[in-house]
Scaffold this motif. Structure first.
Motif, PDB file in Angstrom:
ATOM      1  N   ASP A   1       5.143   0.541  12.355  1.00 19.75           N
ATOM      2  CA  ASP A   1       4.359   1.783  12.307  1.00 19.75           C
ATOM      3  C   ASP A   1       2.989   1.572  11.671  1.00 19.75           C
ATOM      4  OD1 ASP A   1       6.389   3.195  13.476  1.00 19.75           O
ATOM      5  OD2 ASP A   1       7.014   4.220  11.661  1.00 19.75           O
ATOM      6  N   ALA A   2       2.957   0.765  10.626  1.00 21.93           N
ATOM      7  CA  ALA A   2       1.704   0.570   9.908  1.00 21.93           C
ATOM      8  C   ALA A   2       0.638  -0.069  10.792  1.00 21.93           C
ATOM      9  CB  ALA A   2       1.942  -0.281   8.665  1.00 21.93           C
ATOM     10  N   VAL A   3       1.019  -1.064  11.574  1.00 21.38           N
ATOM     11  CA  VAL A   3       0.061  -1.738  12.451  1.00 21.38           C
ATOM     12  C   VAL A   3      -0.472  -0.767  13.491  1.00 21.38           C
ATOM     13  CG1 VAL A   3      -0.204  -3.527  14.225  1.00 21.38           C
ATOM     14  CG2 VAL A   3       1.015  -4.041  12.108  1.00 21.38           C
ATOM     15  N   LEU A   4       0.398   0.013  14.070  1.00 23.29           N
ATOM     16  CA  LEU A   4      -0.033   0.939  15.106  1.00 23.29           C
ATOM     17  C   LEU A   4      -0.879   2.081  14.547  1.00 23.29           C
ATOM     18  CD1 LEU A   4       3.250   0.973  17.151  1.00 23.29           C
ATOM     19  CD2 LEU A   4       1.128  -0.209  17.700  1.00 23.29           C
TER      20      LEU A   4
ATOM     21  N   TYR B   1      -1.931  -0.429   1.341  1.00 27.85           N
ATOM     22  CA  TYR B   1      -1.365  -1.769   1.420  1.00 27.85           C
ATOM     23  C   TYR B   1      -1.823  -2.686   0.296  1.00 27.85           C
ATOM     24  CZ  TYR B   1      -0.744   0.347   5.932  1.00 27.85           C
ATOM     25  OH  TYR B   1      -0.437   1.235   6.917  1.00 27.85           O
ATOM     26  N   SER B   2      -2.526  -2.171  -0.677  1.00 28.89           N
ATOM     27  CA  SER B   2      -3.022  -2.969  -1.801  1.00 28.89           C
ATOM     28  C   SER B   2      -3.771  -4.209  -1.331  1.00 28.89           C
ATOM     29  CB  SER B   2      -1.860  -3.375  -2.717  1.00 28.89           C
ATOM     30  OG  SER B   2      -1.189  -2.245  -3.193  1.00 28.89           O
ATOM     31  N   ALA B   3      -4.547  -4.051  -0.288  1.00 26.57           N
ATOM     32  CA  ALA B   3      -5.342  -5.163   0.235  1.00 26.57           C
ATOM     33  C   ALA B   3      -6.481  -5.461  -0.739  1.00 26.57           C
ATOM     34  CB  ALA B   3      -5.913  -4.803   1.603  1.00 26.57           C
ATOM     35  N   PRO B   4      -6.915  -6.715  -0.791  1.00 26.68           N
ATOM     36  CA  PRO B   4      -8.057  -7.044  -1.646  1.00 26.68           C
ATOM     37  C   PRO B   4      -9.281  -6.224  -1.230  1.00 26.68           C
ATOM     38  CG  PRO B   4      -7.028  -9.037  -0.779  1.00 26.68           C
ATOM     39  CD  PRO B   4      -6.394  -7.876  -0.088  1.00 26.68           C
ATOM     40  N   PRO B   5     -10.060  -5.763  -2.190  1.00 31.95           N
ATOM     41  CA  PRO B   5     -11.236  -4.942  -1.859  1.00 31.95           C
ATOM     42  C   PRO B   5     -12.172  -5.606  -0.852  1.00 31.95           C
ATOM     43  CG  PRO B   5     -10.869  -4.958  -4.228  1.00 31.95           C
ATOM     44  CD  PRO B   5      -9.902  -5.938  -3.632  1.00 31.95           C
ATOM     45  N   GLU B   6     -12.306  -6.941  -0.932  1.00 30.47           N
ATOM     46  CA  GLU B   6     -13.190  -7.643   0.014  1.00 30.47           C
ATOM     47  C   GLU B   6     -12.664  -7.504   1.447  1.00 30.47           C
ATOM     48  OE1 GLU B   6     -11.263 -10.092  -2.270  1.00 30.47           O
ATOM     49  OE2 GLU B   6     -12.364  -8.844  -3.671  1.00 30.47           O
TER      50      GLU B   6
ATOM     51  N   GLU C   1     -13.575   6.946   6.597  1.00 30.20           N
ATOM     52  CA  GLU C   1     -12.838   7.371   5.399  1.00 30.20           C
ATOM     53  C   GLU C   1     -11.328   7.377   5.638  1.00 30.20           C
ATOM     54  OE1 GLU C   1     -12.094   7.970   1.646  1.00 30.20           O
ATOM     55  OE2 GLU C   1     -14.088   7.545   2.423  1.00 30.20           O
ATOM     56  N   SER C   2     -10.894   7.821   6.812  1.00 32.44           N
ATOM     57  CA  SER C   2      -9.455   7.813   7.087  1.00 32.44           C
ATOM     58  C   SER C   2      -8.941   6.376   7.182  1.00 32.44           C
ATOM     59  CB  SER C   2      -9.119   8.604   8.349  1.00 32.44           C
ATOM     60  OG  SER C   2      -9.749   8.059   9.480  1.00 32.44           O
ATOM     61  N   LEU C   3      -9.760   5.461   7.683  1.00 32.65           N
ATOM     62  CA  LEU C   3      -9.362   4.061   7.714  1.00 32.65           C
ATOM     63  C   LEU C   3      -9.263   3.499   6.296  1.00 32.65           C
ATOM     64  CD1 LEU C   3      -8.638   1.516   9.290  1.00 32.65           C
ATOM     65  CD2 LEU C   3     -11.088   0.992   9.411  1.00 32.65           C
ATOM     66  N   ARG C   4     -10.213   3.860   5.443  1.00 29.51           N
ATOM     67  CA  ARG C   4     -10.164   3.396   4.052  1.00 29.51           C
ATOM     68  C   ARG C   4      -8.864   3.866   3.388  1.00 29.51           C
ATOM     69  NH1 ARG C   4     -13.905   1.673   0.500  1.00 29.51           N
ATOM     70  NH2 ARG C   4     -15.657   2.369   1.770  1.00 29.51           N
ATOM     71  N   LYS C   5      -8.506   5.133   3.592  1.00 25.84           N
ATOM     72  CA  LYS C   5      -7.263   5.660   3.007  1.00 25.84           C
ATOM     73  C   LYS C   5      -6.044   4.933   3.553  1.00 25.84           C
ATOM     74  CE  LYS C   5      -9.014  10.244   1.990  1.00 25.84           C
ATOM     75  NZ  LYS C   5      -8.976  11.667   2.329  1.00 25.84           N
ATOM     76  N   GLU C   6      -6.060   4.649   4.845  1.00 27.02           N
ATOM     77  CA  GLU C   6      -4.952   3.917   5.460  1.00 27.02           C
ATOM     78  C   GLU C   6      -4.822   2.527   4.836  1.00 27.02           C
ATOM     79  OE1 GLU C   6      -1.762   3.333   7.951  1.00 27.02           O
ATOM     80  OE2 GLU C   6      -2.906   5.183   7.875  1.00 27.02           O
ATOM     81  N   LEU C   7      -5.929   1.833   4.683  1.00 26.79           N
ATOM     82  CA  LEU C   7      -5.909   0.475   4.144  1.00 26.79           C
ATOM     83  C   LEU C   7      -5.527   0.437   2.663  1.00 26.79           C
ATOM     84  CD1 LEU C   7      -9.089  -0.939   5.908  1.00 26.79           C
ATOM     85  CD2 LEU C   7      -6.693  -1.370   6.510  1.00 26.79           C
ATOM     86  N   GLU C   8      -5.867   1.482   1.924  1.00 28.67           N
ATOM     87  CA  GLU C   8      -5.542   1.538   0.491  1.00 28.67           C
ATOM     88  C   GLU C   8      -4.036   1.528   0.243  1.00 28.67           C
ATOM     89  OE1 GLU C   8      -7.602   4.994  -0.945  1.00 28.67           O
ATOM     90  OE2 GLU C   8      -9.513   3.911  -1.136  1.00 28.67           O
TER      91      GLU C   8
END
Length: 112
Positions: free
Chosen positions: A32-35, A56-61, A47-54
């Motif tokens: 689900d997350a990938v899709l 997953y605790s991805a590195p800020p870079e 902004e919605s993409l930023r919230k989605e990516l947040e």
């Protein structure tokens, strides 16, 4: 940059999605997350993409790099982005994830 050229540059993204979704052991269990992230990347706001990516605790870079690419995608005409999303829908249908599409995109025309 023409819409056609931008769409062609997104082809590797679609190939990765196809590989993830249709890998023989995952055909019925699409992540689900990938899709969700892919749909947000193509059609959603930065902004919605930023919230989605947040989530997953991805590195800020990594988040900033993805948002930079999103900025390029957003320069495409919306109609061209819809075409790319349509290709994603076709991939999902061929991979047997109609239920996922109906769950997250109710009302989307899926055909027979």
């Amino acid at each position: 940059m023409s819409g056609k050229l931008s769409t062609m540059r997104l082809s590797p993204c679609l190939l990765i999605i196809l590989a993830v979704c249709c890998y023989e052991t995952n055909a019925g269990n699409v992540c689900d997350a990938v899709l969700r992230e892919s749909a947000t990347f193509i059609l959603g706001s930065k902004e919605s993409l930023r919230k989605e990516l947040e989530q997953y605790s991805a590195p800020p870079e990594a988040v900033e790099a993805k948002l930079d690419v999103k900025q390029c995608v957003d320069q495409m005409r919306y109609g061209d982005r819809l075409k790319v999303a349509g290709v994603l829908v076709q991939i999902l249908l061929r991979c047997g994830v109609r239920g996922w599409l109906e769950k997250y995109f109710p009302g989307i025309p899926l055909g027979n």
